[in-house]
Write a protein that holds these residues in place. Structure first.
Motif, PDB file in Angstrom:
ATOM      1  N   GLU A 182       0.816  -1.214   0.000  1.00  0.00           N
ATOM      2  CA  GLU A 182       0.000   0.000   0.000  1.00  0.00           C
ATOM      3  C   GLU A 182       0.848   1.261   0.000  1.00  0.00           C
ATOM      4  OE1 GLU A 182      -3.192  -1.679   3.194  1.00  0.00           O
ATOM      5  OE2 GLU A 182      -3.190   0.482   2.827  1.00  0.00           O
ATOM      6  N   ASP A 183       1.940   1.247   0.754  1.00  0.00           N
ATOM      7  CA  ASP A 183       2.729   2.465   0.906  1.00  0.00           C
ATOM      8  C   ASP A 183       3.495   2.837  -0.363  1.00  0.00           C
ATOM      9  OD1 ASP A 183       5.478   1.051   2.896  1.00  0.00           O
ATOM     10  OD2 ASP A 183       4.660   0.531   0.934  1.00  0.00           O
ATOM     11  N   GLN A 184       3.399   1.999  -1.392  1.00  0.00           N
ATOM     12  CA  GLN A 184       4.032   2.312  -2.665  1.00  0.00           C
ATOM     13  C   GLN A 184       3.104   3.101  -3.588  1.00  0.00           C
ATOM     14  OE1 GLN A 184       7.334   1.512  -3.445  1.00  0.00           O
ATOM     15  NE2 GLN A 184       7.302   1.104  -1.248  1.00  0.00           N
ATOM     16  N   TYR A 185       1.883   3.340  -3.135  1.00  0.00           N
ATOM     17  CA  TYR A 185       0.890   4.038  -3.953  1.00  0.00           C
ATOM     18  C   TYR A 185       0.586   5.416  -3.380  1.00  0.00           C
ATOM     19  CZ  TYR A 185       0.319  -0.287  -6.459  1.00  0.00           C
ATOM     20  OH  TYR A 185       0.560  -1.401  -7.225  1.00  0.00           O
ATOM     21  N   ASP A 186       0.386   6.364  -4.272  1.00  0.00           N
ATOM     22  CA  ASP A 186       0.274   7.754  -3.861  1.00  0.00           C
ATOM     23  C   ASP A 186      -1.157   8.267  -3.793  1.00  0.00           C
ATOM     24  OD1 ASP A 186       2.995   7.983  -6.054  1.00  0.00           O
ATOM     25  OD2 ASP A 186       3.149   8.106  -3.868  1.00  0.00           O
ATOM     26  N   ASP A 187      -1.949   7.922  -4.769  1.00  0.00           N
ATOM     27  CA  ASP A 187      -3.318   8.439  -4.854  1.00  0.00           C
ATOM     28  C   ASP A 187      -4.302   7.284  -4.799  1.00  0.00           C
ATOM     29  OD1 ASP A 187      -1.895  10.657  -7.165  1.00  0.00           O
ATOM     30  OD2 ASP A 187      -2.668  11.250  -5.206  1.00  0.00           O
ATOM     31  N   TRP A 188      -5.418   7.534  -4.117  1.00  0.00           N
ATOM     32  CA  TRP A 188      -6.419   6.489  -3.882  1.00  0.00           C
ATOM     33  C   TRP A 188      -7.815   7.004  -4.214  1.00  0.00           C
ATOM     34  CZ3 TRP A 188      -5.388   1.603  -1.669  1.00  0.00           C
ATOM     35  CH2 TRP A 188      -4.041   1.395  -1.328  1.00  0.00           C
ATOM     36  N   GLY A 189      -8.654   6.097  -4.677  1.00  0.00           N
ATOM     37  CA  GLY A 189     -10.056   6.403  -4.861  1.00  0.00           C
ATOM     38  C   GLY A 189     -10.829   6.213  -3.563  1.00  0.00           C
ATOM     39  N   GLN A 190     -12.131   6.487  -3.617  1.00  0.00           N
ATOM     40  CA  GLN A 190     -12.995   6.386  -2.435  1.00  0.00           C
ATOM     41  C   GLN A 190     -13.501   4.966  -2.220  1.00  0.00           C
ATOM     42  OE1 GLN A 190     -13.667   8.966  -0.175  1.00  0.00           O
ATOM     43  NE2 GLN A 190     -11.917   9.757  -1.317  1.00  0.00           N
ATOM     44  N   GLY A 191     -13.396   4.140  -3.209  1.00  0.00           N
ATOM     45  CA  GLY A 191     -13.802   2.747  -3.057  1.00  0.00           C
ATOM     46  C   GLY A 191     -15.186   2.474  -3.600  1.00  0.00           C
ATOM     47  N   THR A 192     -15.409   1.217  -3.951  1.00  0.00           N
ATOM     48  CA  THR A 192     -16.716   0.754  -4.392  1.00  0.00           C
ATOM     49  C   THR A 192     -17.017  -0.564  -3.689  1.00  0.00           C
ATOM     50  OG1 THR A 192     -18.089   0.261  -6.343  1.00  0.00           O
ATOM     51  CG2 THR A 192     -15.806  -0.455  -6.447  1.00  0.00           C
ATOM     52  N   GLN A 193     -18.242  -0.701  -3.225  1.00  0.00           N
ATOM     53  CA  GLN A 193     -18.623  -1.878  -2.438  1.00  0.00           C
ATOM     54  C   GLN A 193     -18.941  -3.054  -3.362  1.00  0.00           C
ATOM     55  OE1 GLN A 193     -19.012  -2.333   1.140  1.00  0.00           O
ATOM     56  NE2 GLN A 193     -19.192  -4.461   0.446  1.00  0.00           N
ATOM     57  N   VAL A 194     -18.374  -4.197  -3.034  1.00  0.00           N
ATOM     58  CA  VAL A 194     -18.712  -5.453  -3.699  1.00  0.00           C
ATOM     59  C   VAL A 194     -19.243  -6.401  -2.628  1.00  0.00           C
ATOM     60  CG1 VAL A 194     -17.828  -7.478  -4.913  1.00  0.00           C
ATOM     61  CG2 VAL A 194     -17.036  -5.180  -5.540  1.00  0.00           C
ATOM     62  N   THR A 195     -20.444  -6.902  -2.845  1.00  0.00           N
ATOM     63  CA  THR A 195     -21.049  -7.829  -1.907  1.00  0.00           C
ATOM     64  C   THR A 195     -21.418  -9.108  -2.650  1.00  0.00           C
ATOM     65  OG1 THR A 195     -21.960  -6.000  -0.611  1.00  0.00           O
ATOM     66  CG2 THR A 195     -22.893  -8.187  -0.234  1.00  0.00           C
ATOM     67  N   VAL A 196     -20.901 -10.218  -2.160  1.00  0.00           N
ATOM     68  CA  VAL A 196     -21.174 -11.527  -2.769  1.00  0.00           C
ATOM     69  C   VAL A 196     -22.102 -12.287  -1.836  1.00  0.00           C
ATOM     70  CG1 VAL A 196     -20.198 -13.627  -3.727  1.00  0.00           C
ATOM     71  CG2 VAL A 196     -18.904 -11.478  -3.843  1.00  0.00           C
ATOM     72  N   SER A 197     -23.232 -12.732  -2.372  1.00  0.00           N
ATOM     73  CA  SER A 197     -24.222 -13.436  -1.569  1.00  0.00           C
ATOM     74  C   SER A 197     -24.275 -14.906  -1.968  1.00  0.00           C
ATOM     75  CB  SER A 197     -25.586 -12.791  -1.741  1.00  0.00           C
ATOM     76  OG  SER A 197     -26.034 -12.941  -3.069  1.00  0.00           O
ATOM     77  N   SER A 198     -24.794 -15.725  -1.057  1.00  0.00           N
ATOM     78  CA  SER A 198     -24.896 -17.167  -1.325  1.00  0.00           C
ATOM     79  C   SER A 198     -26.183 -17.512  -2.040  1.00  0.00           C
ATOM     80  CB  SER A 198     -24.815 -17.933  -0.011  1.00  0.00           C
ATOM     81  OG  SER A 198     -25.845 -17.513   0.859  1.00  0.00           O
TER      82      SER A 198
END
Length: 122
Positions: A106-122
């Motif tokens: 992780e510390d090798q990366y400078d800029d990050w997005g806010q993220g997107t949720q992935v949910t896997v259901s059974s």
């Protein structure tokens, strides 16, 4: 500074597929190495995949090898996720770094997005 935006997350049944997309403003993704990370509830953020600038060399976390594929075109980086499992449920982030090399830290990366949720259901 580059602003990254992830999209494509959602709810999917186990065994199915999903494709995440990472786009950027403020610079062009083609001139950066891009990584994907994820964080599940109560767990530390972990490396998923990365694709390097110049030669598109790739690197994958052990838990997704053979199921996930990272690719890019001029302006976008994709994470194709196949054979999804319940344990793939997490918030997925894309991140960028200027140097060549599909790093997993992780510390090798400078800029990050806010993220997107992935949910896997059974």
């Amino acid at each position: 500074q580059m602003q990254l935006v992830e999209s494509g997350g959602g709810l999917v049944q186990a065994g199915n597929s999903l494709r995440l997309v990472c786009t950027a403003s403020g610079s062009t993704l083609s001139s950066h190495t891009v990584g994907w990370f994820r964080q599940a509830p109560g767990k530390e953020r972990e490396f998923v995949a990365a694709i390097s600038k110049y030669d598109d060399s790739t690197n994958y976390g052990d838990s997704v090898k053979g199921r996930f594929t990272v690719a890019r075109d001029a302006a976008t980086v994709y994470l194709q996720m196949d054979s999804l499992q319940l344990e793939d449920t997490a918030i997925y982030y894309c991140a960028s770094r200027w140097p060549w090399g599909a790093q997993s830290r992780e510390d090798q990366y400078d800029d990050w997005g806010q993220g997107t949720q992935v949910t896997v259901s059974s």
